[in-house]
Write a protein that holds these residues in place. Sequence first.
Motif, PDB file in Angstrom:
ATOM      1  N   TYR A  25     -59.707  -8.348 -62.694  1.00 46.22           N
ATOM      2  CA  TYR A  25     -60.648  -7.305 -62.330  1.00 46.22           C
ATOM      3  C   TYR A  25     -59.898  -6.120 -61.747  1.00 46.22           C
ATOM      4  CZ  TYR A  25     -64.022 -11.129 -62.536  1.00 46.22           C
ATOM      5  OH  TYR A  25     -64.784 -12.185 -62.942  1.00 46.22           O
ATOM      6  N   VAL A  26     -60.359  -4.901 -62.052  1.00 43.79           N
ATOM      7  CA  VAL A  26     -59.834  -3.701 -61.418  1.00 43.79           C
ATOM      8  C   VAL A  26     -60.753  -3.425 -60.233  1.00 43.79           C
ATOM      9  CG1 VAL A  26     -59.327  -1.255 -61.673  1.00 43.79           C
ATOM     10  CG2 VAL A  26     -58.935  -2.798 -63.587  1.00 43.79           C
ATOM     11  N   VAL A  27     -60.182  -3.450 -59.035  1.00 51.03           N
ATOM     12  CA  VAL A  27     -60.968  -3.270 -57.817  1.00 51.03           C
ATOM     13  C   VAL A  27     -60.408  -2.114 -56.987  1.00 51.03           C
ATOM     14  CG1 VAL A  27     -61.625  -5.707 -57.729  1.00 51.03           C
ATOM     15  CG2 VAL A  27     -59.622  -4.949 -56.490  1.00 51.03           C
ATOM     16  N   GLN A  28     -61.263  -1.572 -56.126  1.00 47.90           N
ATOM     17  CA  GLN A  28     -60.846  -0.481 -55.250  1.00 47.90           C
ATOM     18  C   GLN A  28     -61.149  -0.869 -53.814  1.00 47.90           C
ATOM     19  OE1 GLN A  28     -63.103   3.237 -55.281  1.00 47.90           O
ATOM     20  NE2 GLN A  28     -61.173   4.346 -55.371  1.00 47.90           N
ATOM     21  N   ASP A  29     -60.172  -0.642 -52.938  1.00 47.96           N
ATOM     22  CA  ASP A  29     -60.340  -0.881 -51.514  1.00 47.96           C
ATOM     23  C   ASP A  29     -61.264   0.198 -50.957  1.00 47.96           C
ATOM     24  OD1 ASP A  29     -59.548  -0.359 -48.569  1.00 47.96           O
ATOM     25  OD2 ASP A  29     -58.708  -2.331 -48.994  1.00 47.96           O
ATOM     26  N   ALA A  30     -62.284  -0.192 -50.205  1.00 48.82           N
ATOM     27  CA  ALA A  30     -63.268   0.755 -49.689  1.00 48.82           C
ATOM     28  C   ALA A  30     -62.666   1.727 -48.678  1.00 48.82           C
ATOM     29  CB  ALA A  30     -64.431   0.003 -49.058  1.00 48.82           C
ATOM     30  N   LYS A  31     -61.676   1.293 -47.906  1.00 52.45           N
ATOM     31  CA  LYS A  31     -61.088   2.153 -46.875  1.00 52.45           C
ATOM     32  C   LYS A  31     -60.003   3.074 -47.420  1.00 52.45           C
ATOM     33  CE  LYS A  31     -61.982  -1.178 -43.221  1.00 52.45           C
ATOM     34  NZ  LYS A  31     -61.396  -2.116 -42.280  1.00 52.45           N
ATOM     35  N   THR A  32     -59.070   2.506 -48.177  1.00 53.34           N
ATOM     36  CA  THR A  32     -57.927   3.288 -48.647  1.00 53.34           C
ATOM     37  C   THR A  32     -58.176   3.969 -49.990  1.00 53.34           C
ATOM     38  OG1 THR A  32     -56.919   1.442 -49.842  1.00 53.34           O
ATOM     39  CG2 THR A  32     -56.332   1.708 -47.498  1.00 53.34           C
ATOM     40  N   LYS A  33     -59.212   3.530 -50.710  1.00 56.88           N
ATOM     41  CA  LYS A  33     -59.549   4.032 -52.049  1.00 56.88           C
ATOM     42  C   LYS A  33     -58.463   3.709 -53.081  1.00 56.88           C
ATOM     43  CE  LYS A  33     -63.300   5.864 -50.480  1.00 56.88           C
ATOM     44  NZ  LYS A  33     -64.504   5.072 -50.525  1.00 56.88           N
ATOM     45  N   LYS A  34     -57.573   2.778 -52.762  1.00 59.87           N
ATOM     46  CA  LYS A  34     -56.507   2.380 -53.666  1.00 59.87           C
ATOM     47  C   LYS A  34     -57.012   1.301 -54.627  1.00 59.87           C
ATOM     48  CE  LYS A  34     -51.886   0.457 -53.851  1.00 59.87           C
ATOM     49  NZ  LYS A  34     -50.817  -0.205 -53.126  1.00 59.87           N
ATOM     50  N   CYS A  35     -56.673   1.464 -55.902  1.00 60.35           N
ATOM     51  CA  CYS A  35     -57.076   0.489 -56.920  1.00 60.35           C
ATOM     52  C   CYS A  35     -55.988  -0.567 -57.104  1.00 60.35           C
ATOM     53  CB  CYS A  35     -57.335   1.190 -58.247  1.00 60.35           C
ATOM     54  SG  CYS A  35     -58.779   2.254 -58.216  1.00 60.35           S
ATOM     55  N   THR A  36     -56.416  -1.789 -57.297  1.00 64.81           N
ATOM     56  CA  THR A  36     -55.507  -2.903 -57.560  1.00 64.81           C
ATOM     57  C   THR A  36     -56.151  -3.825 -58.592  1.00 64.81           C
ATOM     58  OG1 THR A  36     -56.424  -4.168 -55.714  1.00 64.81           O
ATOM     59  CG2 THR A  36     -54.425  -2.888 -55.273  1.00 64.81           C
ATOM     60  N   ILE A  37     -55.389  -4.812 -59.013  1.00 67.28           N
ATOM     61  CA  ILE A  37     -55.877  -5.798 -59.972  1.00 67.28           C
ATOM     62  C   ILE A  37     -55.901  -7.152 -59.275  1.00 67.28           C
ATOM     63  CG2 ILE A  37     -55.374  -6.963 -62.151  1.00 67.28           C
ATOM     64  CD1 ILE A  37     -53.969  -4.318 -62.984  1.00 67.28           C
ATOM     65  N   THR A  38     -57.028  -7.859 -59.405  1.00 70.28           N
ATOM     66  CA  THR A  38     -57.147  -9.186 -58.808  1.00 70.28           C
ATOM     67  C   THR A  38     -57.569 -10.192 -59.873  1.00 70.28           C
ATOM     68  OG1 THR A  38     -59.474  -8.959 -58.215  1.00 70.28           O
ATOM     69  CG2 THR A  38     -57.860  -8.209 -56.599  1.00 70.28           C
ATOM     70  N   GLU A  39     -57.339 -11.452 -59.573  1.00 72.95           N
ATOM     71  CA  GLU A  39     -57.734 -12.517 -60.487  1.00 72.95           C
ATOM     72  C   GLU A  39     -59.103 -13.085 -60.131  1.00 72.95           C
ATOM     73  OE1 GLU A  39     -54.757 -15.508 -61.118  1.00 72.95           O
ATOM     74  OE2 GLU A  39     -53.165 -14.013 -61.129  1.00 72.95           O
ATOM     75  N   THR A  40     -59.649 -12.669 -59.007  1.00 82.02           N
ATOM     76  CA  THR A  40     -60.964 -13.148 -58.596  1.00 82.02           C
ATOM     77  C   THR A  40     -61.880 -11.961 -58.338  1.00 82.02           C
ATOM     78  OG1 THR A  40     -60.257 -13.216 -56.289  1.00 82.02           O
ATOM     79  CG2 THR A  40     -60.090 -15.260 -57.528  1.00 82.02           C
ATOM     80  N   LYS A  41     -63.136 -12.144 -58.643  1.00 81.22           N
ATOM     81  CA  LYS A  41     -64.119 -11.087 -58.412  1.00 81.22           C
ATOM     82  C   LYS A  41     -64.362 -10.979 -56.909  1.00 81.22           C
ATOM     83  CE  LYS A  41     -68.495  -9.414 -60.141  1.00 81.22           C
ATOM     84  NZ  LYS A  41     -69.584  -9.649 -61.087  1.00 81.22           N
TER      85      LYS A  41
END
Length: 75
Positions: A25-41
């Motif tokens: 999943y492509v996710v975004q941190d709510a505080k830093t607005k940085k996008c990362t990839i995770t294996e879990t939703k």
Amino acid sequence: MKLKTLVAAALMTAVAAPAFAEGFYVVQDAKTKKCTITETKPTTTETAVVSGDTVYKTRAEAETGMKTVKVCTSN
């Protein structure tokens, strides 16, 4: 009897397999607005999936997908 057992096992496998499917999943941190990839939703409000309903099969697909997500490319 063996045929019924085989059919039942195949049906159970077909239904259960998607639940065990690994995805990225492509996710975004709510505080830093940085996008990362995770294996879990994500299950918390600290991160959110930004790729819609898309679940990528490989990390490489997720990395390519992250480049197309508008909120990830504007940072």
